[in-house]
Design a protein around this motif. Structure first.
Motif, PDB file in Angstrom:
ATOM      1  N   SER A   1       0.845  -1.207   0.000  1.00 33.62           N
ATOM      2  CA  SER A   1       0.000   0.000   0.000  1.00 33.62           C
ATOM      3  C   SER A   1       0.874   1.248   0.000  1.00 33.62           C
ATOM      4  O   SER A   1       0.609   2.205  -0.696  1.00 33.62           O
ATOM      5  N   SER A   2       1.895   1.240   0.813  1.00 34.09           N
ATOM      6  CA  SER A   2       2.868   2.347   0.778  1.00 34.09           C
ATOM      7  C   SER A   2       4.178   1.814   1.338  1.00 34.09           C
ATOM      8  O   SER A   2       4.181   0.918   2.186  1.00 34.09           O
ATOM      9  N   ALA A   3       5.284   2.337   0.855  1.00 33.20           N
ATOM     10  CA  ALA A   3       6.590   1.854   1.314  1.00 33.20           C
ATOM     11  C   ALA A   3       7.543   3.025   1.458  1.00 33.20           C
ATOM     12  O   ALA A   3       7.476   4.004   0.713  1.00 33.20           O
ATOM     13  N   ARG A   4       8.434   2.898   2.451  1.00 32.92           N
ATOM     14  CA  ARG A   4       9.383   3.981   2.731  1.00 32.92           C
ATOM     15  C   ARG A   4      10.792   3.404   2.815  1.00 32.92           C
ATOM     16  O   ARG A   4      11.007   2.358   3.426  1.00 32.92           O
ATOM     17  N   LEU A   5      11.713   4.083   2.152  1.00 36.06           N
ATOM     18  CA  LEU A   5      13.119   3.675   2.163  1.00 36.06           C
ATOM     19  C   LEU A   5      13.912   4.763   2.873  1.00 36.06           C
ATOM     20  O   LEU A   5      13.780   5.942   2.524  1.00 36.06           O
ATOM     21  N   THR A   6      14.706   4.377   3.868  1.00 35.02           N
ATOM     22  CA  THR A   6      15.572   5.373   4.506  1.00 35.02           C
ATOM     23  C   THR A   6      17.027   4.926   4.429  1.00 35.02           C
ATOM     24  O   THR A   6      17.316   3.727   4.441  1.00 35.02           O
ATOM     25  N   GLY A   7      17.937   5.876   4.316  1.00 38.59           N
ATOM     26  CA  GLY A   7      19.374   5.608   4.389  1.00 38.59           C
ATOM     27  C   GLY A   7      19.934   6.520   5.452  1.00 38.59           C
ATOM     28  O   GLY A   7      19.622   7.723   5.464  1.00 38.59           O
ATOM     29  N   GLN A   8      20.708   5.976   6.374  1.00 39.56           N
ATOM     30  CA  GLN A   8      21.215   6.769   7.491  1.00 39.56           C
ATOM     31  C   GLN A   8      22.702   6.477   7.684  1.00 39.56           C
ATOM     32  O   GLN A   8      23.090   5.307   7.735  1.00 39.56           O
ATOM     33  N   CYS A   9      23.517   7.516   7.768  1.00 39.48           N
ATOM     34  CA  CYS A   9      24.966   7.327   7.912  1.00 39.48           C
ATOM     35  C   CYS A   9      25.409   7.678   9.327  1.00 39.48           C
ATOM     36  O   CYS A   9      24.947   8.665   9.891  1.00 39.48           O
ATOM     37  N   ALA A  10      26.320   6.880   9.859  1.00 42.16           N
ATOM     38  CA  ALA A  10      26.931   7.183  11.157  1.00 42.16           C
ATOM     39  C   ALA A  10      28.438   7.072  10.987  1.00 42.16           C
ATOM     40  O   ALA A  10      28.929   6.144  10.344  1.00 42.16           O
ATOM     41  N   VAL A  11      29.142   8.056  11.547  1.00 44.03           N
ATOM     42  CA  VAL A  11      30.604   8.054  11.411  1.00 44.03           C
ATOM     43  C   VAL A  11      31.196   7.155  12.486  1.00 44.03           C
ATOM     44  O   VAL A  11      30.882   7.308  13.667  1.00 44.03           O
TER      45      VAL A  11
END
Ligand SMILES: Nc1nc2c([nH]c(=O)n2[C@H]2C[C@H](O)[C@@H](COP(=O)(O)OP(=O)(O)OP(=O)(O)O)O2)c(=O)[nH]1
Length: 234
Positions: free
Chosen positions: A49-59
């Protein structure tokens, strides 16, 4: 709500890893938010029905840790395990591994600086006069960093050439954006006491947060609109 997560350790700075995730995500989905350490995109079409993509960077001490997540609302919870989860995992792995390879390959790529000058909660934008393919579109003042020049020196030089003013460059804001040429667009805040004039451009405008979508931006700058909005709030 099903959720999948993949991670990769990337030998590149966070703002470049974010740039690579944004590039990959925007080829398959609509990127709705970007920031220095990541992005959020919405997938409009697929078996959900709906989809979400996240990308998250940590040093980390060993490089940039990239974490990508996909979550979605199932149309059919029974079928979900067979028909949805596997292609979603393939997509997630393609984005994560693709971003790692792209960011590592682009480390050290040439930089184009853009300058974010904010006055009275308005951002200075300029309208290109040439070349013909981009004439009429809007961008931030700036240009290519020349060999042997620092990013900050390029910001000062380009603002003097394009606007006739002296600026004091500040910190970089937002993620880099990968341009079609493979160069990296990197935005720096800058302040000035001078009054800018359009030396090489068709027009200048001071845009409030509400005006940001009134002008036709170059595609890379359009991706950065969430960053420009945040700058105008602070
Ligand atoms: N200056 C600037 N360039 C941008 C922005 N967004 C964006 O995609 N670009 C692209 C357009 C061009 O392909 C490239 C910069 O080209 P430019 O023509 O401004 O750079 P320059 O002054 O060094 O070029 P030149 O006179 O040496 O030919 O980056 C932006 O916000 N500011």
């Amino acid at each position: 709500m099903p959720i999948l997560r993949t991670t990769a350790l990337v030998d590149a700075p966070a703002r470049l890893v974010s740039a690579a995730v944004i590039e990959l995500a925007s080829s398959r989905s609509e990127v709705v938010d970007v920031h220095e350490s990541g992005m959020t995109a919405v997938l409009r079409e697929g078996p959900f029905s709906s989809a979400r993509l996240t990308g998250q960077c940590a040093v980390t001490g060993a490089g940039t840790l990239l974490t990508c997540e996909l979550d979605w609302v199932s149309r059919n919870a029974v079928l979900d395990g067979f028909t949805v989860r596997r292609p979603m995992l393939s997509l997630l792995e393609a984005v994560t591994e693709g971003a790692k390879a792209r960011a590592e390959a682009l480390t050290g790529a040439r930089v184009v600086v853009g300058t974010a000058i904010v006055r009275d909660r308005r951002l200075l934008a300029q309208q290109r006069a040439f070349p013909a393919e981009v004439a009429g579109l809007w961008e931030l003042p700036g240009g290519r960093v020349e060999p042997g020049e620092s990013d900050q020196e390029a910001v000062r030089r380009e603002c003097a050439e394009e606007l006739g003013i002296t600026v004091v460059p500040g910190e970089a804001v937002g993620p880099d954006v990968i341009l079609p040429s493979g160069k990296l667009l990197r935005i720096y805040r800058a302040s000035t006491d001078g009054e800018p004039v359009a030396v090489e451009h068709k027009a200048l405008r001071w845009l409030s947060a509400g005006d940001l979508t009134d002008v036709d931006w170059l595609p890379a700058d359009r991706l950065l609109l969430p960053v420009f909005r945040t700058l105008l709030k602070s």
